[in-house]
Design a protein around this motif. Structure first.
Motif, short mmCIF file in Angstrom:
data_model
loop_
_atom_site.label_atom_id
_atom_site.label_comp_id
_atom_site.label_asym_id
_atom_site.label_seq_id
_atom_site.Cartn_x
_atom_site.Cartn_y
_atom_site.Cartn_z
N LEU A 290 38.76 -31.99 -81.62
CA LEU A 290 39.43 -33.26 -81.35
C LEU A 290 40.17 -33.73 -82.59
O LEU A 290 39.58 -33.78 -83.69
CB LEU A 290 38.42 -34.30 -80.90
CG LEU A 290 37.58 -33.92 -79.67
CD1 LEU A 290 36.53 -34.98 -79.38
CD2 LEU A 290 38.47 -33.70 -78.46
N GLY A 304 34.67 -33.34 -84.01
CA GLY A 304 34.32 -33.31 -82.60
C GLY A 304 34.97 -32.15 -81.88
O GLY A 304 36.06 -31.69 -82.26
N GLY A 306 35.76 -30.72 -77.77
CA GLY A 306 35.71 -30.93 -76.32
C GLY A 306 36.12 -29.65 -75.59
O GLY A 306 36.55 -28.68 -76.21
N LEU A 338 25.09 -31.34 -74.34
CA LEU A 338 25.74 -32.40 -73.54
C LEU A 338 25.33 -32.25 -72.08
O LEU A 338 25.23 -31.14 -71.56
CB LEU A 338 27.26 -32.31 -73.64
CG LEU A 338 27.90 -32.39 -75.03
CD1 LEU A 338 29.40 -32.17 -74.92
CD2 LEU A 338 27.60 -33.73 -75.69
N THR A 350 36.49 -32.13 -67.74
CA THR A 350 36.27 -31.99 -69.17
C THR A 350 34.87 -32.47 -69.50
O THR A 350 34.14 -32.96 -68.63
CB THR A 350 37.29 -32.81 -69.98
OG1 THR A 350 37.11 -34.20 -69.70
CG2 THR A 350 38.72 -32.40 -69.62
N ASN A 351 34.51 -32.36 -70.75
CA ASN A 351 33.16 -32.76 -71.17
C ASN A 351 32.91 -34.25 -71.00
O ASN A 351 31.76 -34.68 -70.89
CB ASN A 351 32.92 -32.37 -72.63
CG ASN A 351 34.04 -32.85 -73.54
OD1 ASN A 351 35.14 -32.31 -73.48
ND2 ASN A 351 33.79 -33.85 -74.37
N ASN A 352 33.97 -35.05 -70.95
CA ASN A 352 33.75 -36.49 -70.82
C ASN A 352 34.58 -37.13 -69.71
O ASN A 352 34.78 -38.34 -69.71
CB ASN A 352 34.05 -37.20 -72.15
CG ASN A 352 35.42 -36.85 -72.71
OD1 ASN A 352 36.31 -36.44 -71.97
ND2 ASN A 352 35.58 -36.99 -74.01
N ILE A 363 42.11 -32.35 -72.79
CA ILE A 363 40.89 -32.64 -73.54
C ILE A 363 41.17 -33.84 -74.44
O ILE A 363 42.16 -33.87 -75.19
CB ILE A 363 40.47 -31.43 -74.39
CG1 ILE A 363 40.14 -30.25 -73.48
CG2 ILE A 363 39.28 -31.77 -75.27
CD1 ILE A 363 39.88 -28.95 -74.23
N GLY A 365 39.43 -37.28 -76.91
CA GLY A 365 38.29 -37.76 -77.69
C GLY A 365 37.51 -38.81 -76.94
O GLY A 365 37.89 -39.24 -75.85
N ASN A 368 30.45 -38.29 -75.36
CA ASN A 368 29.95 -37.03 -74.82
C ASN A 368 30.72 -35.83 -75.35
O ASN A 368 31.21 -34.98 -74.60
CB ASN A 368 30.00 -37.05 -73.29
CG ASN A 368 28.93 -36.16 -72.67
OD1 ASN A 368 27.79 -36.18 -73.11
ND2 ASN A 368 29.29 -35.39 -71.66
N THR A 369 30.84 -35.75 -76.68
CA THR A 369 31.49 -34.61 -77.33
C THR A 369 30.54 -33.98 -78.34
O THR A 369 29.65 -34.65 -78.87
CB THR A 369 32.78 -35.04 -78.05
OG1 THR A 369 32.46 -36.05 -79.03
CG2 THR A 369 33.79 -35.59 -77.07
N ARG A 371 29.45 -32.63 -81.92
CA ARG A 371 29.75 -33.11 -83.27
C ARG A 371 29.14 -32.15 -84.28
O ARG A 371 28.01 -31.67 -84.09
CB ARG A 371 29.19 -34.51 -83.49
CG ARG A 371 29.60 -35.55 -82.46
CD ARG A 371 31.05 -35.95 -82.57
NE ARG A 371 31.30 -36.72 -83.77
CZ ARG A 371 32.50 -37.21 -84.11
NH1 ARG A 371 33.55 -36.95 -83.34
NH2 ARG A 371 32.65 -37.91 -85.21
#
Length: 407
Positions: A290, A304, A306, A338, A350-352, A363, A365, A368-369, A371
């Motif tokens: 990110l 971060g 993703g 996650l 996506t992850n979030n 993707i 920021g 739920n990423t 780190r």
């Protein structure tokens, strides 16, 4: 000299008047000519030419009427506006009538091909009363059930029609059996399902032909058992897929909600079944840091990562979790696990993202990423390997290896 001038003026006026007569609106006159035609005696070519000229006249008159309406509106001349509008409205009545359309259709169908098709296509464009309909009758009934459904197709004659096959139906195969094809009569097969036919010239009906059978649908060729009987056993095939990451869930019949997981045989219930393979498959389409470029990650900074997932399978995936790992001694993971929730079949997430979508998303920021931190000791330009693993509720997993570079 005065006489000569007067003669010149008169001739000029006559020429202008003649020109105006030629260019004058003539849709009504053309319509009267068409109405007076002997549709039985005149050639179809002459009739087509007359109606085409009428349409041209209507278009010209309509254009002039709209122009007059616009000018009258600009001048505030309500009487002229109404008169022009009345002319425009009247043009809508200069159309082929139902009895004329039917008479012409009778003559057209007496023609040989290709003229028959040519004239029928012309009539379809000209007449509001010529709209052939193809009715597909799916009706099937027995002692304990009745399945009734009709589909009507309305298209230009001779245009292509693809007849429905089993892939487009959601019926209870144990009651009605499998769709074999279509017939002009209820018990006679005329066309196979999926076959392309030409739209007929007149209203027609095709009847679904059902037969007992069990079909296992799969890429590379279905397995079909025809003419099966209640209680008969058939072998369950081994499914195949070109996607090496796919996990086979089982054979599923939507009509009866039957799932075959590890069965080697299937005992026929009623008139049969239509089984489709259920697959679980995740494509980790993209993994990206990110804000920072993947080729220049900063050291001694909280970074971060993703990712974008694509559910390529035929079932929704639930209870998804993701883990990011690295064997590099220069990486310290801060958040390496996650929870993702669920991703519907044939959708992206996506992850979030809050919801899965039909199109790939960017993707971004936020929460739920993953780190992590890259140590100062990491050499500039060093490649840092990572492995992203996504696991579902049943423990099936999909992984992707990625490499980022240090700034």
């Amino acid at each position: 000299m005065n006489l000569r001038k007067r003669l010149f003026t008169v001739c000029s006026l006559l020429c202008v008047s003649a020109a105006l007569l030629v260019a004058a609106p003539n849709a009504e006159r053309l319509f009267r000519d068409v109405e007076a035609m002997d549709l039985q005696g005149q050639s179809l070519e002459a009739i087509r030419s007359a109606y085409d000229k009428l349409d041209d006249g209507i278009a010209r008159d309509a254009l002039q009427a709209r122009k007059d309406m616009f000018e009258a509106k600009g001048k505030g001349d309500l009487a002229s506006y109404r008169e022009a509008y009345s002319r425009l409205e009247k043009l809508g009545t200069f159309r082929m009538k139902g009895e004329q359309s039917n008479l012409l259709l009778g003559r057209i169908l007496a023609e040989a091909e290709p003229k028959r098709g040519e004239y029928a296509s012309w009539l379809y464009q000209k007449s509001n009363f010529y709209n052939p309909v193809l009715t597909l009758d799916f009706t099937s009934e027995g002692a304990t059930y009745r399945y009734s459904y009709r589909q009507q197709i309305q298209k230009a004659p001779l245009s292509e029609v693809i007849l429905p096959d089993y892939t487009q139906l959601r019926t209870n195969s144990s009651q009605v059996g499998l769709l074999k094809g279509w017939g002009l009569a209820k018990d006679e097969l005329t066309y196979r399902g999926g076959e392309t036919i030409k739209m007929p010239y007149t209203d027609q009906s095709l009847y679904a032909i059902w037969e007992p059978g069990v079909r296992f649908v799969q890429e590379g060729g279905d397995t079909l058992y025809e003419g099966v009987e209640q209680g008969q056993e058939v072998a369950v095939p081994t499914p195949s897929t070109p996607d090496g990451s796919a996990v086979f869930v089982g054979w599923y019949d939507r009509g009866t909600n039957t799932l075959l997981k590890e069965e080697k045989t299937y005992t026929v219930v009623g008139k049969g079944a239509l089984f489709e393979p259920l697959w679980k498959s995740i494509n980790i389409a993209e993994v990206a840091p990110l804000f920072y470029p993947a080729g220049a990650l900063s050291k001694h900074t909280q970074l971060g990562v993703g990712f974008l997932l694509e559910n390529r399978g035929s079932v929704d995936l639930t209870g998804l979790e993701a883990r990011l790992t690295s064997e590099s001694p220069f990486v310290t993971m801060l958040v390496d696990r996650l929870s993702l929730g669920s991703v519907a079949a044939n959708r992206f997430a996506t992850n979030n993202s809050r919801f899965s979508t039909t199109r790939a998303m960017q993707i971004q920021g936020g929460y739920n990423t993953f780190r992590f931190v890259i140590a100062d000791a990491a050499p500039s330009g060093a490649e840092i390997p990572f492995v992203l693993t996504v696991t579902d509720k049943q423990g099936d997993a999909w992984s992707k290896r990625v490499t980022f570079k240090v700034e």
